[in-house]
Design a protein around this motif. Sequence first.
Motif, PDB file in Angstrom:
ATOM      1  N   THR A 193       0.848  -1.198   0.000  1.00 14.67           N
ATOM      2  CA  THR A 193       0.000   0.000   0.000  1.00 14.67           C
ATOM      3  C   THR A 193       0.881   1.246   0.000  1.00 14.67           C
ATOM      4  O   THR A 193       0.779   2.083   0.903  1.00 14.67           O
ATOM      5  N   LEU A 194       1.730   1.368  -0.980  1.00 17.35           N
ATOM      6  CA  LEU A 194       2.646   2.503  -1.046  1.00 17.35           C
ATOM      7  C   LEU A 194       1.891   3.819  -0.893  1.00 17.35           C
ATOM      8  O   LEU A 194       0.855   4.031  -1.529  1.00 17.35           O
ATOM      9  N   THR A 195       2.425   4.674  -0.038  1.00 20.10           N
ATOM     10  CA  THR A 195       1.808   5.976   0.165  1.00 20.10           C
ATOM     11  C   THR A 195       2.670   7.050  -0.483  1.00 20.10           C
ATOM     12  O   THR A 195       3.823   6.799  -0.862  1.00 20.10           O
ATOM     13  N   GLU A 196       2.120   8.238  -0.553  1.00 20.49           N
ATOM     14  CA  GLU A 196       2.820   9.348  -1.187  1.00 20.49           C
ATOM     15  C   GLU A 196       4.168   9.641  -0.533  1.00 20.49           C
ATOM     16  O   GLU A 196       5.116  10.017  -1.195  1.00 20.49           O
ATOM     17  N   GLY A 197       4.259   9.434   0.763  1.00 17.70           N
ATOM     18  CA  GLY A 197       5.506   9.712   1.475  1.00 17.70           C
ATOM     19  C   GLY A 197       6.550   8.612   1.393  1.00 17.70           C
ATOM     20  O   GLY A 197       7.648   8.762   1.907  1.00 17.70           O
ATOM     21  N   GLY A 198       6.218   7.499   0.767  1.00 19.72           N
ATOM     22  CA  GLY A 198       7.167   6.396   0.674  1.00 19.72           C
ATOM     23  C   GLY A 198       7.223   5.577   1.954  1.00 19.72           C
ATOM     24  O   GLY A 198       6.310   5.581   2.757  1.00 19.72           O
TER      25      GLY A 198
END
Length: 159
Positions: A97-102
């Motif tokens: 679930t990669l998020t924008e912040g890494g």
Amino acid sequence: MTSRLNYAQQSPELFKKLLDLSMALKDSAIEQTIHDLIHIRASQINGCGFCLDMHVKEAKIHGESELRLHHVAIWRESTLFVPRERAALAWTEALTTLTEGGIPDELYERVRGQLSEKEVSDLTFSIMVINAWNRVNVAFKTVPGSADKAYGLDKAGLN
């Protein structure tokens, strides 16, 4: 549910390459129990019925307890997983679930506290591969249990 198409027949060269990578991971630095757990968790997150069905049956064949299989979805609250398994499950969730912040440094450091650099690298490849399988099986609506006989999963006794 009806499958949309048979991707192995339509793209046999690509299917074989992904399968080869999956098979290469069997000789990785990560033990089978962790492979089973992360395959189950990623498949739960991605909603891949085919892969979830397959990996639960594989884990059962590998000797995993039914209670631990039920607890994978609640691993944070469960007392059934050791710190190494918890680190692998946390890494799996972050990469799936990669998020924008890494990926946060804190998580990487926690995982590195349990696994060597080689193990983190191998684990990351294993997570990449299960996510690829999840995506292709979700896209083409592969029917859960449809490959049980071919993969020997009927031996799990979960039918």
